[in-house]
Scaffold this active site. Structure first.
Site, PDB file in Angstrom:
ATOM      1  N   TYR A 144       0.727  -1.130   0.047  1.00  0.00           N
ATOM      2  CA  TYR A 144      -0.041   0.223   0.032  1.00  0.00           C
ATOM      3  C   TYR A 144       1.092   1.329   0.025  1.00  0.00           C
ATOM      4  CZ  TYR A 144      -3.977  -3.287   1.118  1.00  0.00           C
ATOM      5  OH  TYR A 144      -4.524  -4.406   1.134  1.00  0.00           O
ATOM      6  N   LYS A 194       5.299 -15.345  -0.148  1.00  0.00           N
ATOM      7  CA  LYS A 194       4.740 -15.610  -1.533  1.00  0.00           C
ATOM      8  C   LYS A 194       6.232 -15.502  -2.191  1.00  0.00           C
ATOM      9  CE  LYS A 194       2.386 -17.047  -4.688  1.00  0.00           C
ATOM     10  NZ  LYS A 194       1.847 -18.783  -4.676  1.00  0.00           N
ATOM     11  N   ASP A 227      -1.332 -18.209  -0.526  1.00  0.00           N
ATOM     12  CA  ASP A 227      -2.402 -19.290  -1.049  1.00  0.00           C
ATOM     13  C   ASP A 227      -2.809 -20.349  -0.078  1.00  0.00           C
ATOM     14  OD1 ASP A 227      -0.011 -19.803  -1.889  1.00  0.00           O
ATOM     15  OD2 ASP A 227      -0.511 -20.183  -4.029  1.00  0.00           O
ATOM     16  N   ASP A 251      -3.956  -7.915   5.564  1.00  0.00           N
ATOM     17  CA  ASP A 251      -5.460  -7.182   5.256  1.00  0.00           C
ATOM     18  C   ASP A 251      -6.288  -8.237   4.855  1.00  0.00           C
ATOM     19  OD1 ASP A 251      -7.581  -5.636   4.914  1.00  0.00           O
ATOM     20  OD2 ASP A 251      -6.696  -4.525   3.341  1.00  0.00           O
ATOM     21  N   ASP A 255      -9.636 -10.438   7.287  1.00  0.00           N
ATOM     22  CA  ASP A 255     -10.958 -10.526   7.111  1.00  0.00           C
ATOM     23  C   ASP A 255     -11.289 -11.883   7.011  1.00  0.00           C
ATOM     24  OD1 ASP A 255     -10.729  -7.704   6.874  1.00  0.00           O
ATOM     25  OD2 ASP A 255     -12.445  -7.661   5.481  1.00  0.00           O
TER      26      ASP A 255
END
Ligand code: NAI
Ligand code: MG
Length: 359
Positions: A144, A194, A227, A251, A255
């Site tokens: 971000y 990743k 993943d 983030d 959630d």
């Protein structure tokens, strides 16, 4: 102009209810805070600000030009939620939340996740009491970033570039925070990575994680590609203790984890400056929920649990623990569950139940 720095004992809390149910759940959290503060003789003083999309629509800005200076002397910031139809979400986010997180170097975003007895998770394997994890999200750099741009606007070869920023200092401090936190819990850290697909930043992340882990030999740790980690979080949520991830990975995982826990209405978060130089900010994970705003049926527990995180941060762990126990008791009784938990209780009824528990 900045407000005068508060006295040694009075804790000054800047309150930003925001929009929609943000206003309703913040009011609820304040009532609970007042009750527990009275019991524990914690002197709290509030400065309330109407910064919101409502303000944006009438005055053209989410907060005044000196908004951040007004928040600076606070001991903590309590936020409801911002966002409203008609105001683009990037305006509400970049006009208020992100400037607060970055100016006050709130580099830790902490999101505890628990499946409480009485709450049914959509995930069959998520047994109440067994799922108890914390997502530690890097909160000020990573994916971000404001670095990048748009080229050739309107042409067929239009393009967009967005750079990720990972610094040794930034990764080290978030990883250190995660390891120190794990030590107070079940001493197990999982790093979200990743590094098979993202060839520069993620191998760097992995390297720094391994370096920092070596400094915490008493804490078990592993790394999972994001993943596979997302799948495991659904299939075996009780396996995790502390999960540390970059801004984007944290983030998304938080959630996901909040959904596994049964309702986003319960999920709390803390944006922390662990150095204590700047005020930290506490807010429920959910947004302003325009679909149920004004009906008095919002689940206030995410905001209340966030207030408990604030009490803990301000050095009142017993008061914080009492609030969490009151939340547990409230959830265990079907009569005091809100509609998002398949109950019929109103926001006010939940607050009354919490206050009765705290008495
Ligand atoms: P949302 O979290 O506001 O709502 C998603 C769904 O969950 C809705 O059906 C809502 O009714 C339900 N829900 C959320 N919180 C609840 C609660 N406490 N009790 C009962 N039900 C609850 O997310 P959505 O709809 O994507 O966003 C709405 C607005 O909120 C947008 O403008 C968005 O940008 C903003 N937003 C702001 C956040 C913040 O201030 N930190 C975080 C997320 C969204
Ligand atoms: Mg999010």
């Amino acid at each position: 102009m900045a407000a005068p720095k508060s006295g040694a004992d009075v804790r000054r809390i800047a309150v930003i209810p925001g929009d929609g149910i943000g206003v309703e759940v913040t009011e609820a959290a304040r009532q609970v805070l007042d009750a527990v503060a009275r019991r524990h003789r914690i002197p709290l003083a509030y400065d309330e600000y109407d910064w919101s999309c409502r303000r944006y629509l009438t005055e053209g800005a989410m907060m005044p030009a000196d908004g951040l200076d007004r928040l600076r002397p606070a001991d903590a910031i309590l936020l409801g939620a911002v966002g409203w139809p008609g105001v683009p979400d990037h305006v509400s986010l970049w006009g208020l939340l992100i400037p607060i997180r970055r100016t006050f170097r709130q580099y830790v975003n902490l999101r505890p996740v628990r499946v409480f007895p009485g709450v049914s998770s959509p995930v069959r394997g998520a047994r109440p009491g067994a799922v108890d994890l914390v997502v530690v999200r890097e909160n000020v750099e990573g994916e971000y970033s404001e670095i990048g741009g748009r080229f050739n606007r309107g042409f067929p070869d239009e393009m967009a570039v967005q750079e990720s920023v990972f610094t040794r200092a930034g990764v080290s401090r978030i990883v250190d925070y995660a390891f120190a936190l794990a030590r107070t819990r079940r001493s197990y850290v999982t790093s979200a990575t990743k590094s098979n697909g993202i060839v520069h930043t993620m191998p760097f992340w992995d390297e720094v994680v391994a370096e920092r882990a070596a400094e915490h030999p008493d804490v078990r740790w592993d790394a999972e590609h994001i993943d596979a980690l997302a799948a495991k979080l659904v299939l075996q949520p009780d396996r995790f203790d502390v999960i540390v991830g970059s801004n984007l990975f944290g983030d998304i995982l938080s959630d996901l984890a909040a959904a596994v826990a049964g309702s986003i209405g319960i999920a709390p978060s803390a944006n922390l400056d662990p150095t204590g130089t700047f005020p930290s900010m506490f807010e429920p994970v959910h947004g302003s929920a325009p679909d149920i705003a004004g009906q008095g049926i919002a689940n206030p527990l995410g905001a209340v649990w966030s207030a408990a995180l604030m009490l803990d941060h301000l050095g009142h762990p017993e008061a914080a623990a009492e609030v969490v126990s009151a939340i547990e008791a409230c959830l265990s009784d079907p009569a005091t569950r809100t509609r998002d938990l398949a109950g019929t209780a109103t926001t006010r009824e939940v607050v009354s139940a919490l206050l009765a528990q705290l008495d």
